[in-house]
Design a protein around this motif. Structure first.
Motif, PDB file in Angstrom:
ATOM      1  N   GLY A 185      81.487  23.660 102.219  1.00 49.66           N
ATOM      2  CA  GLY A 185      82.643  24.532 102.236  1.00 49.66           C
ATOM      3  C   GLY A 185      83.495  24.225 103.443  1.00 49.66           C
ATOM      4  O   GLY A 185      82.989  24.066 104.554  1.00 49.66           O
ATOM      5  N   ALA A 186      84.823  24.118 103.241  1.00 44.45           N
ATOM      6  CA  ALA A 186      85.704  23.652 104.308  1.00 44.45           C
ATOM      7  C   ALA A 186      86.903  24.562 104.480  1.00 44.45           C
ATOM      8  O   ALA A 186      87.299  25.301 103.575  1.00 44.45           O
ATOM      9  CB  ALA A 186      86.169  22.225 104.014  1.00 44.45           C
ATOM     10  N   ARG A 187      87.473  24.497 105.677  1.00 48.89           N
ATOM     11  CA  ARG A 187      88.710  25.215 106.004  1.00 48.89           C
ATOM     12  C   ARG A 187      89.607  24.268 106.790  1.00 48.89           C
ATOM     13  O   ARG A 187      89.142  23.531 107.653  1.00 48.89           O
ATOM     14  CB  ARG A 187      88.396  26.452 106.847  1.00 48.89           C
ATOM     15  CG  ARG A 187      89.625  27.275 107.204  1.00 48.89           C
ATOM     16  CD  ARG A 187      89.295  28.362 108.221  1.00 48.89           C
ATOM     17  NE  ARG A 187      88.345  29.316 107.732  1.00 48.89           N
ATOM     18  CZ  ARG A 187      88.635  30.391 107.008  1.00 48.89           C
ATOM     19  NH1 ARG A 187      89.904  30.592 106.668  1.00 48.89           N
ATOM     20  NH2 ARG A 187      87.713  31.222 106.626  1.00 48.89           N
ATOM     21  N   GLY A 192      94.410  27.141 107.562  1.00 49.60           N
ATOM     22  CA  GLY A 192      93.372  28.072 107.128  1.00 49.60           C
ATOM     23  C   GLY A 192      93.037  27.973 105.654  1.00 49.60           C
ATOM     24  O   GLY A 192      92.206  28.739 105.147  1.00 49.60           O
ATOM     25  N   LEU A 194      91.347  26.980 102.174  1.00 51.07           N
ATOM     26  CA  LEU A 194      89.940  26.754 101.883  1.00 51.07           C
ATOM     27  C   LEU A 194      89.756  25.663 100.841  1.00 51.07           C
ATOM     28  O   LEU A 194      90.619  25.439  99.994  1.00 51.07           O
ATOM     29  CB  LEU A 194      89.291  28.048 101.385  1.00 51.07           C
ATOM     30  CG  LEU A 194      89.407  29.267 102.302  1.00 51.07           C
ATOM     31  CD1 LEU A 194      88.681  30.457 101.684  1.00 51.07           C
ATOM     32  CD2 LEU A 194      88.857  28.954 103.672  1.00 51.07           C
ATOM     33  N   THR A 225      84.117  23.243 109.099  1.00 53.35           N
ATOM     34  CA  THR A 225      83.237  23.921 108.155  1.00 53.35           C
ATOM     35  C   THR A 225      83.655  25.371 107.963  1.00 53.35           C
ATOM     36  O   THR A 225      84.047  26.061 108.909  1.00 53.35           O
ATOM     37  CB  THR A 225      81.775  23.882 108.625  1.00 53.35           C
ATOM     38  OG1 THR A 225      81.687  24.434 109.944  1.00 53.35           O
ATOM     39  CG2 THR A 225      81.245  22.462 108.642  1.00 53.35           C
ATOM     40  N   LEU A 226      83.557  25.847 106.725  1.00 53.68           N
ATOM     41  CA  LEU A 226      83.825  27.247 106.412  1.00 53.68           C
ATOM     42  C   LEU A 226      82.680  28.129 106.872  1.00 53.68           C
ATOM     43  O   LEU A 226      82.888  29.245 107.337  1.00 53.68           O
ATOM     44  CB  LEU A 226      84.047  27.401 104.902  1.00 53.68           C
ATOM     45  CG  LEU A 226      84.218  28.822 104.370  1.00 53.68           C
ATOM     46  CD1 LEU A 226      85.469  29.465 104.968  1.00 53.68           C
ATOM     47  CD2 LEU A 226      84.314  28.804 102.847  1.00 53.68           C
ATOM     48  N   ALA A 236      79.800  27.906 110.869  1.00 55.82           N
ATOM     49  CA  ALA A 236      81.255  27.816 110.730  1.00 55.82           C
ATOM     50  C   ALA A 236      81.893  27.152 111.943  1.00 55.82           C
ATOM     51  O   ALA A 236      81.377  27.216 113.058  1.00 55.82           O
ATOM     52  CB  ALA A 236      81.834  29.215 110.541  1.00 55.82           C
TER      53      ALA A 236
END
Length: 280
Positions: A185-187, A192, A194, A225-226, A236
Motif C-alpha cells: 500500500g502506497a501514498r 497524498g 493512495l 508506504t501507506l 507507514a
C-alpha cells in the motif's frame, strides 16, 4: 564407494527439497538448518566485517551504523511522544566522527529519523544480508532469537527493502519489494494520493497504480508506504522509491507509473527489521 555415498547424499537432499516445497513444509528441518547455518554465518560474517573494517575510523563508522539500525524503532517511538527530541538532533553525550564519511552517515540517520511519526511501540533489530534465496529474496543473520517474526518490515537507511516471509532461530528470509508477488500500500508524499506498488523483478523496478485515474503524477514524485494495521507487514511513511516514468494518461481506468526503489536492493548490507517492542 565414495561416489555412491555422494549420490545418496544428493538424492536425500533432492527428496527433502521436494517434500518441503510440494508435500509438506519441513519446518523442524528448516529450523535446525537455520540454527546451524546462522551460527556459522554469524561467525564468518563477524570475522569478515572485522577484517574489512580494520582501521579505527572504519570500525567506528560500522559501530555507529550498527547502533543506528539496532535502536531505530526505539528512537522513532520516543520522538513520536509529546516533548520528545526533534528528529535529526544529537543524542546527549553522543560524539560524531569527523570527515565526509561521518557527514554521510549523519545524513542517512536523519532520513530514518523522518519516520518518527510512523512507528510506535516497535523497535529495530540490526541484521546483515548474508545470502540470496530463490527469486527476489535474501537471507539475513537475525531470527526468532532476536525477536524477528513473519510479516514485519525490513528497511535500510535509504528506504523499504521488503518483509520477512520466514523466520528460523538464527536467520530469516526477506522477500524484496521487487518480487512479483509483492504488493505494498502506497501514498504519494506530495499529493497524498493512495495506490498500490507491485514488483517487477525482471527490471528491478516497481509499478505504481493509483486509485484515482486522474490523480496528478509526474517523474520525480516520491512514494512512501501507506502502512498496515498494527504496522504489519509494513509501517507507514517509509520511502519506497521515486517515479521515473508515467505510463498512462488522464482519463484511463488506472493511473500507473514506474518507480525506482529508494534502496539499492542489489547491494544490500546492513538492514533494520522492525518488530513489536514486546517481542524479545
Amino acid at each position: 564407494m565414495r561416489r555412491t555415498v555422494v549420490l545418496l547424499v544428493l538424492l536425500a537432499a533432492v527428496l527433502l527439497v521436494v517434500a518441503d516445497r510440494v508435500v509438506t513444509p519441513l519446518t523442524p528441518v528448516r529450523a535446525a538448518g537455520s540454527a546451524l547455518y546462522g551460527t556459522i554465518e554469524n561467525a564468518a560474517g563477524s570475522a569478515m566485517r572485522w577484517v574489512g573494517g580494520s582501521s579505527g575510523g572504519d570500525r567506528r563508522l560500522r559501530a555507529l551504523e550498527q547502533e543506528n539500525a539496532a535502536l531505530r524503532a526505539d528512537l522513532l517511538a520516543a520522538r513520536a511522544q509529546p516533548g520528545a527530541q526533534a528528529p535529526g538532533s544529537a543524542r546527549p553525550g553522543a560524539q560524531a566522527p569527523g570527515g565526509a564519511q561521518a557527514g554521510a552517515l549523519s545524513g542517512r540517520s536523519d532520513r530514518l529519523d523522518l519516520l518518527a511519526a510512523a512507528v510506535g511501540r516497535h523497535r529495530g533489530v540490526a541484521a546483515h544480508v548474508v545470502g540470496f534465496g530463490r527469486g527476489q529474496s535474501v537471507t539475513v543473520d537475525a531470527g526468532l532469537s532476536a525477536g524477528v517474526a513473519r510479516d514485519v518490515t525490513v528497511l535500510n537507511a535509504d528506504g523499504l527493502v521488503g518483509r520477512v516471509t520466514w523466520a528460523g532461530p538464527s536467520t530469516a528470509t526477506v522477500s524484496l519489494i521487487t518480487d512479483a508477488a509483492s504488493s505494498v500500500g502506497a501514498r504519494m508524499a506530495g499529493s497524498g494520493e493512495l495506490g498500490v506498488v507491485t514488483g517487477l523483478p525482471g527490471e528491478g523496478l516497481l509499478r505504481l497504480s493509483l486509485f484515482d485515474p486522474n490523480a496528478p503524477l509526474r517523474a520525480g514524485d516520491e512514494v512512501v508506504t501507506l502502512g498496515s494495521a498494527g504496522a504489519r507487514p509494513y509501517v507507514a511513511g517509509v520511502p519506497i522509491g521515486v517515479v521515473t516514468a508515467v505510463e498512462s494518461a488522464h482519463g484511463g481506468a488506472t493511473r500507473t507509473a514506474l518507480v525506482r526503489p529508494a534502496a539499492r536492493l542489489s547491494a544490500l548490507g546492513l538492514v533494520a527489521v522492525i518488530v513489536p517492542a514486546a517481542v524479545r
